[in-house]
Scaffold this motif. Structure first.
Motif, short mmCIF file in Angstrom:
data_model
loop_
_atom_site.label_atom_id
_atom_site.label_comp_id
_atom_site.label_asym_id
_atom_site.label_seq_id
_atom_site.Cartn_x
_atom_site.Cartn_y
_atom_site.Cartn_z
N ILE A 400 0.84 -1.21 0.00
CA ILE A 400 0.00 0.00 0.00
C ILE A 400 0.87 1.25 0.00
O ILE A 400 0.60 2.22 -0.72
CB ILE A 400 -0.94 -0.01 1.22
CG1 ILE A 400 -1.99 -1.13 1.05
CG2 ILE A 400 -1.64 1.33 1.38
CD1 ILE A 400 -2.82 -1.36 2.28
N ILE A 401 1.95 1.21 0.79
CA ILE A 401 2.85 2.37 0.86
C ILE A 401 3.52 2.61 -0.50
O ILE A 401 3.60 3.75 -0.98
CB ILE A 401 3.91 2.17 1.96
CG1 ILE A 401 3.23 2.21 3.34
CG2 ILE A 401 5.00 3.22 1.88
CD1 ILE A 401 4.15 1.80 4.48
N SER A 404 0.94 3.84 -2.95
CA SER A 404 0.62 5.24 -2.66
C SER A 404 1.74 6.16 -3.10
O SER A 404 1.50 7.24 -3.66
CB SER A 404 0.35 5.41 -1.15
OG SER A 404 -0.74 4.62 -0.75
N TYR A 405 2.99 5.72 -2.84
CA TYR A 405 4.14 6.53 -3.23
C TYR A 405 4.19 6.71 -4.75
O TYR A 405 4.42 7.81 -5.26
CB TYR A 405 5.41 5.87 -2.72
CG TYR A 405 6.67 6.57 -3.14
CD1 TYR A 405 7.04 7.79 -2.59
CD2 TYR A 405 7.51 6.00 -4.11
CE1 TYR A 405 8.20 8.43 -2.99
CE2 TYR A 405 8.68 6.63 -4.51
CZ TYR A 405 9.02 7.85 -3.94
OH TYR A 405 10.16 8.49 -4.33
N ASN A 407 1.66 6.45 -6.81
CA ASN A 407 0.53 7.31 -7.21
C ASN A 407 0.85 8.78 -6.99
O ASN A 407 0.54 9.64 -7.81
CB ASN A 407 -0.73 6.92 -6.44
CG ASN A 407 -1.29 5.59 -6.90
OD1 ASN A 407 -1.05 5.18 -8.03
ND2 ASN A 407 -2.03 4.93 -6.03
N ILE A 408 1.47 9.03 -5.83
CA ILE A 408 1.83 10.43 -5.52
C ILE A 408 2.86 10.95 -6.52
O ILE A 408 2.75 12.10 -7.02
CB ILE A 408 2.37 10.53 -4.08
CG1 ILE A 408 1.23 10.26 -3.08
CG2 ILE A 408 2.97 11.91 -3.82
CD1 ILE A 408 1.69 10.13 -1.65
N LYS A 411 1.13 11.47 -9.78
CA LYS A 411 0.29 12.66 -9.69
C LYS A 411 1.13 13.93 -9.76
O LYS A 411 0.78 14.89 -10.48
CB LYS A 411 -0.49 12.63 -8.38
CG LYS A 411 -1.46 13.79 -8.22
CD LYS A 411 -2.23 13.66 -6.91
CE LYS A 411 -3.18 14.84 -6.73
NZ LYS A 411 -3.92 14.73 -5.45
#
Length: 487
Positions: A400-401, A404-405, A407-408, A411
């Motif tokens: 998940i981390i 998320s990283y 994705n960030i 983005k």
């Protein structure tokens, strides 16, 4: 010395309720139990507590057995037949009809095994152990304690181990294996320390038995320590006054205060607990010997050697030895030799029984080790399961981390590209679409500033400037909207 009443008291107070004697109260309490939302085993345990109070500690009246059994049927609680047998066993024990109790317990065990009623089965094995102890069958007693402990392990109630440990320690005390007795009492104490809900009577019983063992070991300081501890639990024990008298005279014996001990022992023998009478009578004979009342000592010791209800091999062995010593001191050597021969025979029987008990005790220790191993295996299995879950959760958290990283980062990259694209677009608008009308306005102004310019031309130039200014205003408005959208 055997202390059957105290062992039963442990079971009674494992359920932390007050014994009841009134017939009406028992029926009302039974109805309350049967109507409660407790589990089947919890109801059976409470009914067992009522049974001890009603059929062992009171008059042993049989009138309530059938009525209570009918109530179990009415409320559809399993174990009606087992309960009837259990109540009758307690009545037989109350009346000291041990042979009948033994036979009924054998039948009861078979019934409970077939129906898998483990709570009653545990009680049957425990009571059979008590009965076998009183019948001078320590081997059978330990065997039944072993079976009771196995059932306790199946049920999963560690507090049940206390009564088996205290019972086994009592047998070891009775046959002179005092160090082994202390081991089992220490095990019972450890369980008591872990099980905070157990009553004070359980602690009282453990202390009382430890005091007796330390007397047997001749350790006066330890005996006095446990006498003080027993006194602290005087509100929780059964027959506390008599037991304090007994502990006091035991202390006198270790300090060789035989004259002070004699009236205390006589007081106990006038009334009271038949389970201790052989124990007390032997010490009275011992005291008479030490105060030079040999005839009284001979009379008591002789009766002890012939009494079939004396359940301690050591009492009979010591009685033979005492008689031999007294007759030897009187130069009556034939009688002295006869008693020495009887003592030798009793000693041989004692040694044989000790070896057999040792075999069963070894099996009991193996059972204990196996149970401990299984318990540790369960703990390890739980720990492995927990560790696996932790690892899985850690991996999921890491995934998940990372996701998320990423994705960030994506983005941020997209936002950067979007910002760059918009910046280029704004730069293009500024350099082409905004500056073009501005340049046109500046050019028209230069034309209008010429000295030969006519009025008609100036009006035309103003109109053109207005048009270019309007166009430039539209572009600036467009730029403003794009800036707001970017923000």
């Amino acid at each position: 010395m055997r202390n059957l009443i105290f062992l039963s008291t442990i079971i009674l107070f494992l359920f932390t309720a007050t014994p009841v004697k009134s017939k009406t109260i028992i029926i009302d309490t039974l109805s309350t139990i049967l109507e409660s939302k407790l589990s089947k085993e919890e109801k059976q345990e409470k009914i067992i507590r009522l049974s001890y109070a009603r059929f062992l500690y009171s008059s042993g009246d049989t009138s309530l057995v059938n009525a209570m059994a009918d109530s179990l049927i009415k409320y559809k609680l399993p174990g009606e037949q087992e309960f009837s047998h259990f109540a009758k066993v307690l009545i037989l024990r109350h009346n000291f009809e041990l042979d009948k109790a033994e036979k009924l317990l054998n039948q009861s065990i078979e019934i409970a095994l077939q129906s898998s009623e483990r709570v009653f089965l545990y009680q049957f094995y425990q009571n059979q152990a008590y009965v076998q102890t009183d019948l001078r069958n320590p081997i059978n007693a330990i065997y039944n304690y072993r079976l009771a402990r196995k059932i306790a392990e199946e049920i999963g109630k560690e507090e049940y181990f206390i009564s088996t440990d205290v019972g086994i320690s009592d047998i070891y005390t009775n046959i002179g294996l005092y160090d082994q007795a202390l081991i089992y009492l220490s095990q019972a104490q450890e369980i008591f320390n872990r099980q905070k809900q157990l009553g004070r009577s359980t602690q009282y019983t453990i202390y009382l038995n430890k005091a007796e063992v330390y007397f047997k070991l001749g350790q006066a300081d330890s005996l006095n320590k446990y006498i003080r501890l027993v006194k602290q639990y005087s509100d929780a024990g059964f027959d506390i006054k008599r037991n304090l008298i007994r502990l006091t005279y035991l202390s006198h014996l270790l300090n060789k205060k035989y004259k002070e001990a004699i009236p205390l022992i006589k007081k106990l023998l006038i009334t009271g607990n038949q389970y201790y009478k052989g124990f007390d009578r032997w010490h009275l004979a011992e005291c008479y010997y030490h105060v030079n009342e040999g005839d009284s000592a001979i009379a008591i010791a002789s009766r002890l050697t012939q009494d079939t209800e004396v359940n301690s091999f050591l009492i009979k062995l010591d009685s033979y030895k005492l008689l031999a010593k007294i007759y030897g001191s009187r130069n009556q050597m034939q009688q002295a030799n006869n008693f020495l021969a009887l003592a030798l025979k009793e000693s041989e029987n004692y040694t044989l029984r000790i070896s057999k008990i040792g075999d069963i005790a070894s099996e009991l220790r193996l059972d204990h080790m196996a149970a401990g191993y299984q318990a540790r295996q369960l703990i390890y299995q739980k720990e492995r399961t927990i560790l696996a879950l932790v690892v899985v959760l850690a991996i999921l958290a890491l995934i998940i981390i990372i996701a998320s990283y990423r994705n960030i980062r994506q983005k941020n990259r997209f936002q950067k590209l979007l910002h760059q694209a918009r910046s280029k677009e704004l730069a293009f608008i500024n350099s082409h679409q905004v500056r073009k009308p501005l340049a046109n306005i500046l050019g028209i102004c230069l034309l209008a500033d010429h000295k030969d310019t006519k009025v008609e031309e100036i009006v035309k130039y103003i109109q053109l400037i207005k048009e270019e200014a309007t166009q430039m205003d539209d572009k600036l408005t467009e730029v403003e909207k794009k800036l707001k959208t970017q923000v």
